[in-house]
Write a protein that holds these residues in place. Structure first.
Motif, short mmCIF file in Angstrom:
data_model
loop_
_atom_site.label_atom_id
_atom_site.label_comp_id
_atom_site.label_asym_id
_atom_site.label_seq_id
_atom_site.Cartn_x
_atom_site.Cartn_y
_atom_site.Cartn_z
N ASP A 229 0.83 -1.21 0.00
CA ASP A 229 0.00 0.00 0.00
C ASP A 229 0.86 1.26 0.00
O ASP A 229 0.55 2.24 -0.70
N LYS A 232 2.42 1.66 -3.56
CA LYS A 232 1.41 2.11 -4.53
C LYS A 232 1.15 3.60 -4.36
O LYS A 232 1.06 4.34 -5.35
N GLN A 233 1.00 4.04 -3.12
CA GLN A 233 0.75 5.46 -2.86
C GLN A 233 1.93 6.32 -3.31
O GLN A 233 1.74 7.38 -3.93
N ARG A 236 1.92 6.62 -7.14
CA ARG A 236 0.88 7.55 -7.62
C ARG A 236 1.33 9.00 -7.43
O ARG A 236 1.09 9.85 -8.30
N GLU A 237 1.96 9.28 -6.30
CA GLU A 237 2.45 10.64 -6.05
C GLU A 237 3.53 11.02 -7.06
O GLU A 237 3.53 12.16 -7.58
N GLU A 267 -7.50 4.84 -8.62
CA GLU A 267 -7.12 4.71 -7.21
C GLU A 267 -6.34 3.42 -6.96
O GLU A 267 -5.62 3.32 -5.97
#
Length: 353
Positions: A229, A232-233, A236-237, A267
């Motif tokens: 998690d 992945k975050q 994306r950033e 998402e």
């Protein structure tokens, strides 16, 4: 009346009276000539409704036409060696479709330069035929110096656009132009758990302008759920910070319904995937997975990895949309640029901005 008639016609008129006395309903209907007979029409769909036109039959016509023609899908897989590109493609289509499954030699060495190789297959499921082309890029990211290693891939993608354009502008062009354009590029990110490498950022930044890129975290079973998690975050950033627009692109959402569906997909990007072409029995069920000492990682179980979401995006829900964006956006940009170059060479006044 009989008394008034002559005796010679009495028998005749008795017969006439008998004919009159027979009820009309007992008489057989008069024979209708064959030429005058009208065949009874069997009521069709909507015939009971006076206002029915039959426009909805277009869907069935389109379905029949599509079934006859079949479908085409060209997928490119990019990533360094050992990230499971071939295994994932075999898992996606549940058959040996990857290049290594078809062309592999007993001792395949890592090439010193990028060699782009494609393998085509004819797949059929429930009467639906599809020509699948898998384009592999062995050698990408495997060298000590990976500078400009995306250029052969960019050149290949543009070469397919050029080939399609030349077929289009022919005077006597084919009824159906063979489509070798790359519809989707699956980019494999190593499961480091930290951040994107400069090579990953540079490749996606340049290639996202010419092809639909779907990033995936390869071999996601090497990460814990918390690490996954966080990774992945972080990705994306970094994609937002570098202005990288991966598929599905927000600017191409057609309406509110599309935006709502695609927002959920955005998402989840990048998809944390696990590939396997090995079958195992788990609780009496046959499934694809990876067997470990502590259990079996089920490839299609969304609690274990996000392979099912990737498969649905590429095949079950967005395949036609991916092809439409390739044709109407990426190819169109290339086509306008090339025609501008040709027009400028002939006459600068005809240049299209």
């Amino acid at each position: 009346l009989l008394h008034c008639l002559p005796s010679s016609n009495t028998h005749t008129h008795h017969r006439a009276m008998s004919e009159v006395a027979v009820p009309e309903m007992m008489m057989p209907p008069p024979a209708v000539p064959a030429a005058c007979q009208v065949e009874k029409t069997v009521p069709g769909p909507g015939m009971g409704d006076f206002s029915y036109v039959g426009i909805d039959a277009i869907l069935e016509q389109m379905r029949r036409k599509a079934m006859k023609q079949g479908f085409e899908l060209n997928i490119m897989v990019v990533g360094q060696s050992g990230l499971g590109k071939s295994t994932l493609m075999n898992t996606l289509f549940k058959s040996k479709v990857s290049r290594k499954s078809v062309q592999a030699t007993s001792q395949e060495k890592i090439p010193k330069t990028i060699h782009i190789k494609s393998v085509s297959h004819d797949i059929e499921e429930k009467g639906v035929r599809m020509k699948l082309t898998v384009i592999d890029t062995p050698g990408f990211g495997d060298q000590i110096n990976n500078e400009n290693c995306w250029q052969p891939i960019m050149k290949f993608i543009n070469a397919q656009y050029e080939q399609y354009l030349q077929e289009e502008i022919n005077i006597n062009r084919k009824k159906r132009i063979p489509d070798s354009r790359v519809h989707c590029c699956i980019y494999f990110i190593p499961p480091t758990g930290h951040c994107l490498r400069p090579l990953d950022v540079e490749f996606m930044r340049r290639l996202s302008k010419v092809v639909n890129i779907v990033p995936v975290i390869a071999k996601a079973d090497t990460l814990t759920l918390e690490e996954r998690d966080f990774f992945k975050q972080k990705i994306r950033e970094e994609l937002r910070a570098n202005g990288i627009d991966v598929y599905p692109q927000k600017e191409f959402d057609e309406d509110a319904e599309d935006r709502m569906i695609n927002d959920k997909i955005r998402e989840m990007i990048p998809f944390a995937v696990v590939g396997s072409d090995q079958e195992y029995q788990v609780n009496g069920r046959r499934l694809l997975g990876r067997k470990t000492k502590w259990g079996t990682i089920e490839v299609e179980n969304i609690a274990h990895c996000e392979f099912a979401y990737l498969r649905d995006l590429l095949i079950r829900t967005h395949m036609e949309n991916i092809k439409d964006i390739t044709s109407s956006i990426h190819y169109e940009v290339y086509r306008v640029r090339r025609l501008n170059e040709n027009n400028t060479a002939v006459s600068p006044a005809h240049r299209v901005p």
